[in-house]
Design an enzyme around this catalytic site. Structure first.
Site, short mmCIF file in Angstrom:
data_model
loop_
_atom_site.label_atom_id
_atom_site.label_comp_id
_atom_site.label_asym_id
_atom_site.label_seq_id
_atom_site.Cartn_x
_atom_site.Cartn_y
_atom_site.Cartn_z
N THR A 100 0.79 -1.24 0.00
CA THR A 100 0.00 0.00 0.00
C THR A 100 0.82 1.28 0.00
OG1 THR A 100 -0.16 -0.40 2.33
CG2 THR A 100 -2.14 -0.77 1.02
N LYS A 107 7.19 -5.95 -2.75
CA LYS A 107 6.87 -4.77 -1.95
C LYS A 107 8.21 -4.23 -1.49
CE LYS A 107 6.54 -3.42 2.55
NZ LYS A 107 7.85 -2.82 2.47
N THR A 151 11.43 -3.25 4.42
CA THR A 151 11.39 -4.66 4.10
C THR A 151 11.02 -4.88 2.64
OG1 THR A 151 10.73 -5.25 6.32
CG2 THR A 151 10.16 -6.81 4.60
N GLU A 165 12.77 5.17 -0.64
CA GLU A 165 12.10 6.22 0.12
C GLU A 165 12.64 7.60 -0.25
OE1 GLU A 165 10.57 4.08 4.11
OE2 GLU A 165 12.68 4.60 4.01
N ASN A 193 11.69 9.14 7.31
CA ASN A 193 12.24 8.28 8.35
C ASN A 193 12.31 8.94 9.71
OD1 ASN A 193 12.73 5.65 7.16
ND2 ASN A 193 13.85 6.88 5.66
N THR A 238 5.37 7.69 13.91
CA THR A 238 4.61 8.67 14.67
C THR A 238 3.29 9.01 13.99
OG1 THR A 238 5.75 10.44 13.51
CG2 THR A 238 6.65 9.74 15.60
#
Lengths: 408, 408
Positions: B151, B178, B193, B274, B403, B408
């Protein structure tokens, strides 16, 4: 007793220093010179990067047991410059030696700045001659040398101590270091390289070398800002013996004093890491041996995920364990203990390998501990007695900005 | 000839899939199920992180040569969860096996999400039962599985190929993975992961295992987003033989097809790193052996300094050499060649170890090459014949943001 005092590299007896503007940089001081009245026993630590800058190659080849002076330029690292770079580094030594009327082999040389550009030797020669005529003693001269090598650092990495040795002699140790400074955008600036000069009027023999290595391994070599080791890192200790005492090689008081100086310098380099907002101290204990303890410390302080979590005070402690797991060192997952400290907070995270808590309130405690200028991670691997401590800093937006705009 | 087609994990004969919402996550699909009509030869690659998540530990212990189904949850990594985590992973297998009326040992299990929290097994059990009743074939079902495991990824890491093997059989390979996706702030999200499922209707024997390892080493194991290896990484290949051909173990056409699939997946994971804005491909050649070539590639794609320089299109190529120097591999600095490519540009940087240029105009050419969505670094070490290629991405403000705000 080791006592920190207001001082620098000219605080020990018989050392003079200065810094001048040679023109390699547009405006700021860019050439420093340090001289001892008499030849000093010299102990040098070099980068272990296989790509070594020309000055490092020259120093390693000569491997002189004594040095009387050190010449340092900033603005150009003289690295990846081939045969011409080697000649330029030799020339720096020769020019300084002629000016100071000493043997070229008695002159150490260090460079920091951009990689892959040839030195403008016309300017460097001019700078060395100028510096040789302006050497002096005291805080003013400490500062000139500091400025010449550390213009982009945001914190001055300098300190001095005095200690009365076992034979009653009072000796001084002074140190200055240039580390990764925070950088104003759109300037040609220094990077990453750490250059350190440590002076003392204690007397040391060549037998002190392994002890110097031990201190470097415990201090400078346990600092990591980004895990990228420079081509130029050099750390020089000069001991000129002018305090007139006995040889301090085996004096535990001297070791204690030198280690205090180097620990302070190492921590300051980490605090002033590029873009850093927090100092991260990692203490690994219960390791199988010292090598493993150091390896685990380094894997944790170099992990971008750990570093960015601490930047954001994100209580994502799983990343610390992930980094430990990637280090390859031995640990007992059933017995591992993990504690995070910051400010007044000391929060146990894992005990006997399992999370101490699950509730949101405890997560908040981790966040509060992380929300401090200095965050300490204590990790017990539960397989042995060895221990190591290292220092790093958080990974921030400014780190990215600084390094995306370095040479532009 | 290997032909890429529009397809996914249910494209090969005999595979069904689905994804459902179990409630571990607040809203999105969070539980996926894949099933083969008949037991399939299974080949699995696991994280080499010493801290292994519970599902990884369970799979490694059972080490089943065949698998008939795989159950995957997202939202919770079931890592650092001790004995209770192991029981939960076993339960996931048992519940799926009961629903599908097969042996629990025939069910693979994978988890991804936050570390250090216990699974809500009530929800997971519910999800598995629901998924078992909703399995299907086709793009709709590929997508449901994809959604349940990926997702937060910004790019779908899915592909399929068909290839006619040497014996005339047409076989299909489908894959989904993923990886580290870009993340909306302030959500509880996946991280880092990589979970991969590869299906094929070709027939493979257990002897194929070392070839699968070779392909993983050349593809998935050469991807690095931040050098931090997850506790959960798992890559499962299932070959159910339903295309009815001969054993494809030694068919070079099958190897070519599988490698094409895995290379595509690997590159897509790097592109979707990312916060990434650019794909970095590093090709090291002229290395002493393959291990050294891989080591040099990884040191370069993991260097924060190289990654941030490429983000900013900063022509600071000295950092590439610094990273090489830190890798510890053998090279001949007098003969090293370095080329940077991007878009139409192909800029030689170092030739025979020395900078090809010094002028500003050439620096501008490096900047232009770097200012592309895909930047390739080619480095010839000049000491041997071995070669390796790897993929990474740039280090950006968004990496830090993501990151620093993960849990949070």
């Amino acid at each position: 007793m080791v006592e920190f005092i207001d001082g620098g590299v000219t605080t020990p007896e018989g050392f003079k220093a200065t810094g001048v503007h040679s023109g390699v940089k547009y405006r700021s001081l860019d050439l420093g010179l340090l001289r001892s009245e008499v030849p000093a026993s010299a102990f040098v630590g070099y980068t272990s990067n296989k790509v070594k800058a020309a000055p490092v190659q020259v120093m390693m080849r000569e491997n002189s047991p004594t040095l009387t002076a050190v010449v340092i330029n900033s603005g150009n690292a003289n690295a990846l410059t081939g045969r011409r770079g080697i000649e330029d580094a030799m020339t720096m030594k020769e020019v300084a030696a002629a000016e100071l009327n000493i043997d070229p082999v008695q002159v150490g040389v260090m460079s920091t700045g951009l990689i892959g550009r040839f030195m403008d030797m016309h300017k460097v020669r001019f700078g060395i001659s100028k510096a040789a005529g302006e050497l002096g003693v005291g805080r003013k001269y400490d500062n000139l040398l500091a400025e010449a090598i550390m213009t982009t650092d945001t914190i001055k990495k300098e300190c001095a101590v005095r200690v009365r040795l076992s034979d009653g002699t009072m000796v001084y140790i002074g140190a200055i270091s240039k580390g990764s400074g925070m950088i104003a955008p759109h300037m040609k600036v220094l990077h990453g390289t750490t250059l350190s000069l440590v002076t003392t009027d204690a007397k040391l023999s060549p037998a002190f070398r392994p002890k110097w290595q031990q201190i470097l391994d415990d201090t400078m070599n346990m600092v990591s800002v980004d895990g990228d080791q420079s081509t130029n890192d050099t750390c020089i200790l000069m001991a000129n013996g002018m305090a007139k005492g006995a040889c301090a090689d085996d004096d535990p008081l001297f070791m204690e004093a030198l280690k205090a100086v180097m620990t302070k310098i190492a921590r300051t380099i980490a605090i002033d890491g590029e873009g850093a907002t927090k100092l991260i101290e990692v203490n690994v204990r219960g390791a199988k041996d010292e090598t493993e303890a150091r390896k685990a410390v380094k894997q944790i302080i170099n992990s971008p995920l750990v570093k960015s979590a601490i930047f954001g005070s994100d209580p994502n402690y799983g990343r610390i364990m992930m980094a430990l797991g990637n280090s390859g060192v031995e640990f007992n997952l059933e017995e591992v203990r993990l504690v995070i400290k910051g400010g007044e907070m000391e929060v146990p995270i894992l005990d006997a390998g399992a999370p101490v808590f699950q509730e949101e309130r405890s997560v908040e405690a981790v966040r509060m501990a992380m929300d401090n200028k200095e965050v300490t991670i204590v990790l017990d691997l539960a397989v042995g007695e060895a221990e190591a401590t290292g220092w790093g800093c958080d990974l921030t937006y400014d780190y990215v900005r600084i390094n995306a705009e370095y040479s532009t």
